[in-house]
Design a protein around this motif. Structure first.
Motif, PDB file in Angstrom:
ATOM      1  N   ASN A  43      33.863  41.327  44.592  1.00 27.76           N
ATOM      2  CA  ASN A  43      35.068  40.805  43.896  1.00 27.76           C
ATOM      3  C   ASN A  43      36.531  41.703  44.406  1.00 27.76           C
ATOM      4  OD1 ASN A  43      34.606  38.883  42.157  1.00 27.76           O
ATOM      5  ND2 ASN A  43      33.849  39.646  40.451  1.00 27.76           N
ATOM      6  N   LYS A  44      36.043  42.735  44.861  1.00 31.16           N
ATOM      7  CA  LYS A  44      36.765  44.321  45.572  1.00 31.16           C
ATOM      8  C   LYS A  44      37.377  44.331  46.209  1.00 31.16           C
ATOM      9  CE  LYS A  44      35.293  48.151  43.168  1.00 31.16           C
ATOM     10  NZ  LYS A  44      34.727  49.505  42.960  1.00 31.16           N
ATOM     11  N   ASP A  45      35.777  43.032  47.660  1.00 28.01           N
ATOM     12  CA  ASP A  45      36.136  42.175  48.916  1.00 28.01           C
ATOM     13  C   ASP A  45      37.385  41.665  48.818  1.00 28.01           C
ATOM     14  OD1 ASP A  45      34.993  44.911  49.870  1.00 28.01           O
ATOM     15  OD2 ASP A  45      32.945  43.127  50.215  1.00 28.01           O
ATOM     16  N   ILE A  46      36.892  40.895  47.605  1.00 30.49           N
ATOM     17  CA  ILE A  46      38.459  39.379  47.502  1.00 30.49           C
ATOM     18  C   ILE A  46      39.458  40.043  47.798  1.00 30.49           C
ATOM     19  CG2 ILE A  46      38.789  37.273  46.355  1.00 30.49           C
ATOM     20  CD1 ILE A  46      35.847  36.787  46.109  1.00 30.49           C
ATOM     21  N   GLN A  47      39.860  40.925  46.158  1.00 38.53           N
ATOM     22  CA  GLN A  47      40.276  41.091  46.068  1.00 38.53           C
ATOM     23  C   GLN A  47      41.353  42.028  47.196  1.00 38.53           C
ATOM     24  OE1 GLN A  47      42.115  40.663  43.473  1.00 38.53           O
ATOM     25  NE2 GLN A  47      44.362  41.803  44.541  1.00 38.53           N
ATOM     26  N   LYS A  48      40.920  42.850  48.258  1.00 39.25           N
ATOM     27  CA  LYS A  48      41.361  42.719  49.602  1.00 39.25           C
ATOM     28  C   LYS A  48      41.943  42.316  50.617  1.00 39.25           C
ATOM     29  CE  LYS A  48      38.944  47.729  49.610  1.00 39.25           C
ATOM     30  NZ  LYS A  48      37.534  47.967  50.170  1.00 39.25           N
ATOM     31  N   GLU A  49      41.224  41.457  50.843  1.00 39.32           N
ATOM     32  CA  GLU A  49      41.318  39.372  51.378  1.00 39.32           C
ATOM     33  C   GLU A  49      42.770  39.028  51.189  1.00 39.32           C
ATOM     34  OE1 GLU A  49      40.192  38.528  54.086  1.00 39.32           O
ATOM     35  OE2 GLU A  49      38.800  40.784  54.184  1.00 39.32           O
ATOM     36  N   MET A  50      42.307  39.353  49.589  1.00 40.45           N
ATOM     37  CA  MET A  50      43.851  38.513  49.061  1.00 40.45           C
ATOM     38  C   MET A  50      45.160  39.257  48.957  1.00 40.45           C
ATOM     39  SD  MET A  50      42.242  36.973  45.194  1.00 40.45           S
ATOM     40  CE  MET A  50      43.772  35.531  45.177  1.00 40.45           C
ATOM     41  N   ASP A  51      45.229  40.755  48.937  1.00 42.08           N
ATOM     42  CA  ASP A  51      46.179  41.468  49.523  1.00 42.08           C
ATOM     43  C   ASP A  51      46.599  41.391  50.916  1.00 42.08           C
ATOM     44  OD1 ASP A  51      45.797  42.567  46.771  1.00 42.08           O
ATOM     45  OD2 ASP A  51      44.577  44.472  46.787  1.00 42.08           O
ATOM     46  N   GLN A  52      45.872  41.191  51.642  1.00 42.62           N
ATOM     47  CA  GLN A  52      46.403  41.033  53.020  1.00 42.62           C
ATOM     48  C   GLN A  52      46.456  39.668  53.483  1.00 42.62           C
ATOM     49  OE1 GLN A  52      42.725  42.020  55.791  1.00 42.62           O
ATOM     50  NE2 GLN A  52      43.891  42.015  58.093  1.00 42.62           N
ATOM     51  N   ARG A  53      46.203  39.085  52.601  1.00 44.43           N
ATOM     52  CA  ARG A  53      46.294  37.621  53.034  1.00 44.43           C
ATOM     53  C   ARG A  53      48.110  36.813  52.172  1.00 44.43           C
ATOM     54  NH1 ARG A  53      44.536  32.473  49.490  1.00 44.43           N
ATOM     55  NH2 ARG A  53      44.966  34.250  47.231  1.00 44.43           N
TER      56      ARG A  53
ATOM     57  N   LYS B 231      55.640  36.734  57.215  1.00 42.43           N
ATOM     58  CA  LYS B 231      55.644  35.234  58.280  1.00 42.43           C
ATOM     59  C   LYS B 231      56.993  34.320  57.466  1.00 42.43           C
ATOM     60  CE  LYS B 231      54.264  30.451  58.519  1.00 42.43           C
ATOM     61  NZ  LYS B 231      53.003  29.222  57.851  1.00 42.43           N
ATOM     62  N   ASP B 232      57.082  34.480  55.390  1.00 45.63           N
ATOM     63  CA  ASP B 232      58.606  34.194  55.223  1.00 45.63           C
ATOM     64  C   ASP B 232      59.777  35.118  56.084  1.00 45.63           C
ATOM     65  OD1 ASP B 232      57.014  32.732  53.393  1.00 45.63           O
ATOM     66  OD2 ASP B 232      56.679  33.894  51.721  1.00 45.63           O
ATOM     67  N   VAL B 233      58.877  36.401  56.457  1.00 46.06           N
ATOM     68  CA  VAL B 233      60.478  37.114  57.255  1.00 46.06           C
ATOM     69  C   VAL B 233      60.364  36.719  58.382  1.00 46.06           C
ATOM     70  CG1 VAL B 233      60.931  39.745  58.014  1.00 46.06           C
ATOM     71  CG2 VAL B 233      59.769  39.859  55.561  1.00 46.06           C
TER      72      VAL B 233
ATOM     73  N   ALA C 232      54.641  31.656  63.712  1.00 46.82           N
ATOM     74  CA  ALA C 232      53.472  31.202  64.037  1.00 46.82           C
ATOM     75  C   ALA C 232      52.262  31.378  64.437  1.00 46.82           C
ATOM     76  CB  ALA C 232      53.798  30.057  65.145  1.00 46.82           C
ATOM     77  N   SER C 233      52.255  33.244  64.451  1.00 51.56           N
ATOM     78  CA  SER C 233      51.634  34.540  65.252  1.00 51.56           C
ATOM     79  C   SER C 233      50.327  34.395  64.154  1.00 51.56           C
ATOM     80  CB  SER C 233      52.234  35.863  65.689  1.00 51.56           C
ATOM     81  OG  SER C 233      52.788  36.284  65.003  1.00 51.56           O
ATOM     82  N   VAL C 234      50.941  34.108  63.259  1.00 51.07           N
ATOM     83  CA  VAL C 234      49.636  35.218  61.921  1.00 51.07           C
ATOM     84  C   VAL C 234      49.567  34.275  60.976  1.00 51.07           C
ATOM     85  CG1 VAL C 234      51.723  36.837  61.310  1.00 51.07           C
ATOM     86  CG2 VAL C 234      52.007  34.915  60.186  1.00 51.07           C
ATOM     87  N   ASP C 235      49.741  32.692  61.781  1.00 55.90           N
ATOM     88  CA  ASP C 235      48.487  31.243  61.226  1.00 55.90           C
ATOM     89  C   ASP C 235      47.488  31.618  61.151  1.00 55.90           C
ATOM     90  OD1 ASP C 235      51.595  30.660  60.305  1.00 55.90           O
ATOM     91  OD2 ASP C 235      51.137  28.848  61.615  1.00 55.90           O
ATOM     92  N   HIS C 236      46.805  31.977  62.737  1.00 57.27           N
ATOM     93  CA  HIS C 236      45.502  32.061  62.351  1.00 57.27           C
ATOM     94  C   HIS C 236      44.742  33.142  61.456  1.00 57.27           C
ATOM     95  CE1 HIS C 236      41.852  31.663  65.118  1.00 57.27           C
ATOM     96  NE2 HIS C 236      41.548  33.496  64.789  1.00 57.27           N
ATOM     97  N   ARG C 237      45.948  34.234  61.584  1.00 53.07           N
ATOM     98  CA  ARG C 237      44.947  34.950  61.086  1.00 53.07           C
ATOM     99  C   ARG C 237      44.761  34.964  59.210  1.00 53.07           C
ATOM    100  NH1 ARG C 237      40.950  38.496  59.603  1.00 53.07           N
ATOM    101  NH2 ARG C 237      41.774  40.504  58.327  1.00 53.07           N
TER     102      ARG C 237
END
Length: 587
Positions: A388-398, A405-407, A418-423
């Motif tokens: 769950n902690k790993d999921i939260q970290k991934e979600m925070d990074q996402r 991307k919005d910026v 478009a450079s962040v779409d792959h990530r």
């Protein structure tokens, strides 16, 4: 009481005494410098000692520090770090307030002393020059007087001699008059030089020398005052850290008083409890049956009839065995002594329906089925929490990449959206994989908890004890493998896997309450949180603290309900609430 009047003739001794005073000051500076080196060395040794006994991260030793006694020891180690820091403060303050200041003062003192004694030597040279002039004038006056007497005697002799011409007498008379005039001139010069010398000598011993010696006296008295003040500072530097050292010792005492033997004993239960029921009574096995049938087979047959009866001892017809004990249904084995069978049980490997076999290579199975039920439940719960902690970290990074991307979309000059779409796609896949893992482990967890007695977490926290166990749940685990004649079969029974819908777990994550605030903090510097799990702060910004530094150099903070993350502890000044922990500041 002045050196100028009392010590007017002790110029050389005063020069030696002032040099001795400077030597004493330099000796004291050397003493303080060596004391600072000792303080630094002591602080370094204390820090090394504390570091030596600190538990290693991600090791078994770190897990042992959950007991109150080991927590108190860890608090003692941390306080020893602070204790060492105070000795470093002593060294720094003594270096800046005493050693540095006195070193500069000694240089100034040497220059001032050199100037004063230079003026004294100059005054002495001047009076010596005047004395030499007086002596020269005196000798000249004496010589001219003697020359005048000889000229007068020669004139009188020539005047009395009748054989001497009048011209020679006149010449002798003129010579005598000239010598008398020269003697008078020398006398006048000597008198003038003597008056001048007496005036210079009076000024020398009553004006110049007293002034110079007074300056030297003032200089020496300032040196004495300065070394006294430095000694006072020496004591004050130590006295200033005594309250902080006292707080460190108070914290060590407080940690020692927090040691709770009952709590530690309960933790031992929670750490090693297997969840099994103790083994039941072993049934008596009657080996006299064949013998009785041989001796009186007809009588036994008549008395017992055609039916077969089994001997009964006690109220139970068949005792339930400890799960690790396996009944042997071979008649040959049944005839073996009980001690031999007990030794066989002690050396045999457990084969239990509840546990899956270990993986090859010595590694434990993924579902921890090699562990007892209670320990397995804890390991599965720990694994679920980690995922769950790993999921939260991934979600925070996402979320951070989504905002970036919005910026970029709004401001194309800042970067390519478009450079962040792959990530983002990679993060989405990672989150989905982690959620599947969570569902898998939660299924195993639900399976284990279904076999264990019901647990009331709130009551367990309050009382520190488990509720009474439901023995039928564990006994059924052993009976699942038990054959009708009371022995265990070698074939593994099919285990039921519990399927838990993903939506149930997602709702559980969504309803998780946010961490409470334990204090506030002020950003000392600007921090750009570019890594996952971090948050950007501006210098001077006030935020809430929700998790303090655990020793890894990071503090978890919150700006509002939607923005929280980690920042370096050295970038903020933390003020913890008193009811949470003693107020302290990280700088």
């Amino acid at each position: 009481m002045s050196w100028g009047t009392e010590l007017w003739d002790q110029f050389d001794n005063l020069e030696k005494h002032t040099q001795w005073g400077i030597d004493v000051l330099e000796k004291y500076i050397k003493f303080v410098k060596e004391r600072t080196e000792i303080e630094l060395g002591y602080a370094k040794q204390l820090r090394n000692l504390s570091k030596k006994y600190q538990p290693k991260k991600n090791s078994k030793e770190e897990e042992e520090y959950r007991y109150t006694s080991t927590k108190a020891f860890l608090a003692t180690l941390n306080e020893m770090n602070d204790y060492a820091g105070q000795h470093e403060v002593i060294s720094e303050n003594m270096t800046s307030l005493i050693t540095g200041e006195l070193t500069r003062y000694v240089q100034e003192l040497k220059q001032e002393r050199k100037s004063h004694f230079h003026d004294g030597r100059k005054a002495q040279q001047h009076i010596e020059t005047c004395w030499k002039q007086l002596e020269a004038s005196k000798r000249r006056f004496e010589r001219d007087c003697k020359e005048a007497d000889r000229a007068q005697q020669y004139f009188e002799k020539m005047d009395a001699d009748i054989n001497v011409t009048k011209a020679d007498v006149e010449k002798a008379r003129q010579q005598a008059q000239l010598r008398h005039q020269m003697a008078e001139d020398s006398k006048a010069e000597y008198s003038s030089t003597l008056q001048k010398f007496n005036s210079e000598q009076h000024d020398h011993y009553y004006t110049h020398i007293p002034n110079i010696f007074q300056k030297i006296q003032d200089m020496e008295e300032r040196r004495i005052v300065r070394i006294g003040e430095s000694m006072k500072t020496f004591a004050e530097v130590d006295r200033q850290v005594i309250p902080i050292i006292g707080k460190c010792l108070d914290e060590i005492t407080k940690a020692a008083e927090s040691v709770d033997h009952k709590s530690d004993s309960q933790m031992v239960i929670e750490a090693f409890k297997s969840g099994f029921e103790p083994p039941g009574d072993i049934d008596f096995e009657d080996f006299t049956q064949p013998m009785k049938r041989t001796i009186s087979e007809s009588s036994l047959s008549n008395s017992r009839g055609d039916g077969k009866s089994e001997p009964k001892f006690g109220s139970k017809s068949k005792g339930k065995l400890w799960p690790f004990i396996k009944k042997n249904k071979s008649p040959k084995q049944q005839k073996e002594p009980l001690s031999h069978r007990f030794n066989e049980f002690m050396t045999s490997k457990p084969k239990i329906h509840c546990f899956r076999s270990l993986k090859r290579g010595g590694a434990g199975p993924e579902d921890f089925s090699n562990l007892p039920p209670e320990q397995r439940r804890k390991k599965l719960q720990q694994k679920v929490d980690e995922l769950n902690k790993d999921i939260q970290k991934e979600m925070d990074q996402r979320d951070a990449l989504t905002k970036m991307k919005d910026v970029y979309i709004k401001n194309p000059q800042m970067g390519d959206a478009a450079s962040v779409d792959h990530r983002l796609a990679e993060l989405g896949q990672n989150i989905e994989k982690l959620r599947l893992e969570v569902q898998k482990f939660e299924g195993w967890l639900a399976e284990v908890e279904g076999r264990l007695p019901p647990r009331n977490e709130q009551a367990r926290r309050q009382s520190g004890l488990y509720e009474a166990q439901n023995t039928s749940a564990v006994n059924s685990c052993a009976q699942d493998r038990e054959s009708p004649d009371g022995s265990y079969t070698e074939e593994q029974s099919q285990e039921t896997e519990m399927k838990v819908p993903a939506t149930d777990f997602d709702d559980e994550f969504d309803d998780e309450e946010p961490l409470p605030t334990i204090g506030t903090c002020k950003a000392l510097y600007t921090f750009e949180g570019q890594n996952e799990g971090t948050i950007s702060v501006a210098e001077g910004e006030m935020l809430y603290v929700i998790e303090e530094d655990k020793g890894d150099g990071w503090t978890r903070i919150r700006r509002n309900e939607d923005e929280e993350g980690y920042v370096p502890t050295s970038y903020v000044e933390v003020y913890l609430d008193k009811n949470a922990k003693g107020a302290m500041t990280y700088i």
